[in-house]
Design an enzyme around this catalytic site. Structure first.
Site, PDB file in Angstrom:
ATOM      1  N   VAL A  73       0.837  -1.201   0.000  1.00  0.00           N
ATOM      2  CA  VAL A  73       0.000   0.000   0.000  1.00  0.00           C
ATOM      3  C   VAL A  73       0.875   1.256   0.000  1.00  0.00           C
ATOM      4  O   VAL A  73       0.666   2.176  -0.809  1.00  0.00           O
ATOM      5  CB  VAL A  73      -0.961   0.015   1.219  1.00  0.00           C
ATOM      6  CG1 VAL A  73      -1.797   1.297   1.214  1.00  0.00           C
ATOM      7  CG2 VAL A  73      -1.883  -1.209   1.213  1.00  0.00           C
TER       8      VAL A  73
ATOM      9  N   VAL B 141      -4.354   5.017   7.271  1.00  0.00           N
ATOM     10  CA  VAL B 141      -5.193   3.996   6.644  1.00  0.00           C
ATOM     11  C   VAL B 141      -4.653   2.619   7.051  1.00  0.00           C
ATOM     12  O   VAL B 141      -4.983   1.608   6.447  1.00  0.00           O
ATOM     13  CB  VAL B 141      -5.207   4.170   5.100  1.00  0.00           C
ATOM     14  CG1 VAL B 141      -6.197   3.247   4.416  1.00  0.00           C
ATOM     15  CG2 VAL B 141      -5.573   5.597   4.723  1.00  0.00           C
ATOM     16  N   ALA B 142      -3.783   2.597   8.073  1.00  0.00           N
ATOM     17  CA  ALA B 142      -3.177   1.312   8.472  1.00  0.00           C
ATOM     18  C   ALA B 142      -3.985   0.680   9.600  1.00  0.00           C
ATOM     19  O   ALA B 142      -4.962  -0.047   9.338  1.00  0.00           O
ATOM     20  CB  ALA B 142      -1.729   1.529   8.867  1.00  0.00           C
ATOM     21  N   ARG B 143      -3.646   0.977  10.836  1.00  0.00           N
ATOM     22  CA  ARG B 143      -4.401   0.503  11.993  1.00  0.00           C
ATOM     23  C   ARG B 143      -4.391   1.581  13.059  1.00  0.00           C
ATOM     24  O   ARG B 143      -3.363   2.223  13.298  1.00  0.00           O
ATOM     25  CB  ARG B 143      -3.772  -0.776  12.574  1.00  0.00           C
ATOM     26  CG  ARG B 143      -4.082  -2.034  11.783  1.00  0.00           C
ATOM     27  CD  ARG B 143      -5.582  -2.406  11.832  1.00  0.00           C
ATOM     28  NE  ARG B 143      -5.882  -3.576  11.050  1.00  0.00           N
ATOM     29  CZ  ARG B 143      -6.218  -3.576   9.752  1.00  0.00           C
ATOM     30  NH1 ARG B 143      -6.296  -2.424   9.088  1.00  0.00           N
ATOM     31  NH2 ARG B 143      -6.493  -4.692   9.128  1.00  0.00           N
TER      32      ARG B 143
ATOM     33  N   GLU C 114     -12.870  -0.282  17.106  1.00  0.00           N
ATOM     34  CA  GLU C 114     -13.799  -0.022  15.988  1.00  0.00           C
ATOM     35  C   GLU C 114     -15.127  -0.712  16.242  1.00  0.00           C
ATOM     36  O   GLU C 114     -15.134  -1.907  16.568  1.00  0.00           O
ATOM     37  CB  GLU C 114     -13.173  -0.512  14.681  1.00  0.00           C
ATOM     38  CG  GLU C 114     -11.953   0.321  14.316  1.00  0.00           C
ATOM     39  CD  GLU C 114     -11.324  -0.060  12.977  1.00  0.00           C
ATOM     40  OE1 GLU C 114     -11.809  -1.004  12.327  1.00  0.00           O
ATOM     41  OE2 GLU C 114     -10.357   0.592  12.578  1.00  0.00           O
TER      42      GLU C 114
ATOM     43  N   HIS D 136     -13.318   2.795   8.409  1.00  0.00           N
ATOM     44  CA  HIS D 136     -12.510   1.676   7.905  1.00  0.00           C
ATOM     45  C   HIS D 136     -12.970   1.268   6.501  1.00  0.00           C
ATOM     46  O   HIS D 136     -13.406   0.136   6.269  1.00  0.00           O
ATOM     47  CB  HIS D 136     -12.586   0.469   8.869  1.00  0.00           C
ATOM     48  CG  HIS D 136     -11.416  -0.467   8.723  1.00  0.00           C
ATOM     49  ND1 HIS D 136     -10.867  -1.142   9.787  1.00  0.00           N
ATOM     50  CD2 HIS D 136     -10.694  -0.845   7.643  1.00  0.00           C
ATOM     51  CE1 HIS D 136      -9.867  -1.899   9.353  1.00  0.00           C
ATOM     52  NE2 HIS D 136      -9.745  -1.739   8.049  1.00  0.00           N
TER      53      HIS D 136
ATOM     54  N   GLY E  88     -10.946   1.623   3.744  1.00  0.00           N
ATOM     55  CA  GLY E  88      -9.799   1.512   2.834  1.00  0.00           C
ATOM     56  C   GLY E  88      -9.952   0.432   1.777  1.00  0.00           C
ATOM     57  O   GLY E  88      -9.596   0.621   0.614  1.00  0.00           O
TER      58      GLY E  88
END
Ligand SMILES: NC(=O)C1=CN([C@@H]2O[C@H](COP(=O)(O)OP(=O)(O)OC[C@H]3O[C@@H](n4cnc5c(N)ncnc54)[C@H](O)[C@@H]3O)[C@@H](O)[C@H]2O)C=CC1
Ligand SMILES: O=C(O)C(=O)COP(=O)(O)O
Length: 416
Positions: A226, A304-306, A335, A354, A356
């Site tokens: 990514v 956009v990862a965690r 989340e 979330h 992505g």
């Protein structure tokens, strides 16, 4: 026996297992692999010619999962799909398995159900805990993560339970990168705030003056699939791209026009920082009071990862002080985040739930990719996308199989 070997041989072999090798290969042959196009190359082992040719007497007798006997009655494996999976993937699964889609289960419902299945497929919203894996012990042998991040799966517990974990690491790369770029641009131009204001009847042109991207320095933290796609796109926007990744080859970065630098240099030089590393013990909360302190005042952060790679309380403090001018977040430590989350409600923060990987194309690709991976794993093949067993390239696998034949002939031990 090593953990990986234990996974690849049968942890729960026995007469109750009726998913036999030869018939499942026939089932595999009927799977419409041709429609998978590029995915096929990426899951070379799962869909290699070796995986689809009929079993011959010269093929090694070792390893493959729960063979009872070639004449044993056939029973399809049962696959539980716990989160929304694209239809194309469900179609692939149904070629070889009885599939139950049970979306939105509570943790207790999952615990109660899991023991009735050979494989479980999840996305990021289901925690595959030690408890779940223990509950599945005796039957569950594959967990498929329909996506990249496997931080929601207890890999240690899966390995101990003899459960192979496979993921779908490639099909959502572009979607995640595009979402990162979307957040970058939206944040810089206050798109979501201005949109909300205008819908509330406020025409506030002066309030929502943005910042330009061209000529700015973007630091990409995690230069994998990514991250490198984000870099490519950012170069196209005229940004100067630097990256930090302790494991990325410098020539890969150079080829894209990005410069690999240390963590300290990346965070100190960047106007924008985009996060693309996995959540691991080493990356947990690496963005914290100390690291925010080393950034430029007015830095902008995209995640956009965690969520867990950021200390979210520290980020709120950095936003309040102005150290961080803006943040754009797709992911959160918990989340969904609390409705009264200061971070989510912060006026300088742009959020998405979330999303992505959530494009039509990515979801179809991921669904097929995971269905193939789970099918291969259930057939006992070496999984190209195994995350708690070694990945073996197809050509190496062919060589190993040849050696295994010799080995079987001279003493019956297996290399796998
Ligand atoms: N928001 C979403 O819907 C999505 C989120 N993701 C997240 O993005 C992450 C990255 O995905 P990919 O690029 O496909 O994975 P990848 O494995 O190709 O890339 C991750 C990169 O991070 C690097 N890395 C590991 N530890 C690091 C550290 N301490 N500092 C800097 N870099 C480090 C690795 O060397 C690797 O190059 C996933 O783990 C997942 O959590 C991925 C897809 C969609
Ligand atoms: O692939 C990933 O790591 C993601 O974060 C995507 O998550 P999702 O499958 O959309 O719940």
């Amino acid at each position: 026996m090593s953990a990986s070997r234990a996974l690849l041989s049968s942890p729960h072999g026995g007469a109750s297992r009726t998913f036999t090798r030869a018939p499942t290969r026939l089932a595999a042959a009927s799977i419409p692999f041709a429609r998978c196009g590029a995915l096929r190359a990426r899951t070379a082992i799962l869909s290699s010619p070796a995986a689809t040719v009929p079993v011959t007497s010269s093929e090694p007798k070792r390893r493959i999962s729960r063979s009872v006997s070639d004449s044993a009655p056939l029973a399809k494996p049962a696959v539980l799909v716990a989160e929304k999976l694209g239809e194309a993937g469900l179609d692939v699964l149904r070629q070889f398995a009885d599939v139950e889609c049970a979306y939105g289960m509570s943790p207790a419902e999952l615990l109660a159900k899991v023991a009735q299945f050979d494989a479980l497929i999840v996305r990021s919203g289901t925690k595959v805990t030690r408890e779940v894996l223990e509950a599945g012990r005796g039957r569950l042998r594959v967990v498929g993560r329909a996506g990249v991040g496997i931080d929601n799966v207890d890999l240690q517990a899966a390995t101990e339970a003899g459960c192979l974990v496979v993921n779908a690491p490639t099909a959502n790369t572009v979607a995640a990168a595009e979402h990162g770029i979307a957040l970058l641009a939206c944040m810089a131009r206050n798109v979501s705030q201005a949109d909300a204001a205008l819908k509330a009847g406020k025409w506030q042109r002066a309030k929502y003056v943005g910042v330009s991207l061209v000529g700015k320095t973007l630091a990409i933290m995690g230069f994998g699939k990514v991250g490198s796609e984000v870099a490519r796109r950012a170069k196209g926007l005229g940004m100067h791209v630097i990256a930090h990744d302790p494991y990325a080859p410098a020539d890969k970065a150079r080829a894209i026009g990005a410069e690999l630098v240390s963590f300290e240099e990346a965070i100190a030089k960047a106007d924008f920082i985009s996060l693309h590393m996995p959540l691991t013990p080493a990356t947990s909360k690496v963005f914290n009071d100390e690291s925010f302190g080393k950034m430029k005042t007015g830095v902008r952060i995209i995640n956009v990862a965690r969520g867990g790679v950021i200390d979210e309380d520290a980020l709120v403090r950095a936003l309040d002080s102005g150290k961080v001018a803006q943040a754009a977040l797709d992911v959160f430590t918990v989340e969904p985040p609390a409705k009264d989350s200061k971070l989510v409600l912060h006026e300088n923060v742009t959020v998405t739930p979330h999303l992505g990987a959530s494009t039509v194309e990515a979801q179809e690709g991921v669904a097929i990719e995971i269905a193939e991976a789970v099918g291969g794993a259930l057939r006992g093949e070496l999984a190209a996308t195994a995350v708690n067993a070694p990945m073996v390239p197809a050509e190496v696998r062919t060589k190993l199989l040849e050696m295994s034949v010799i080995d079987c002939d001279y003493g019956g031990k297996s290399f796998f």
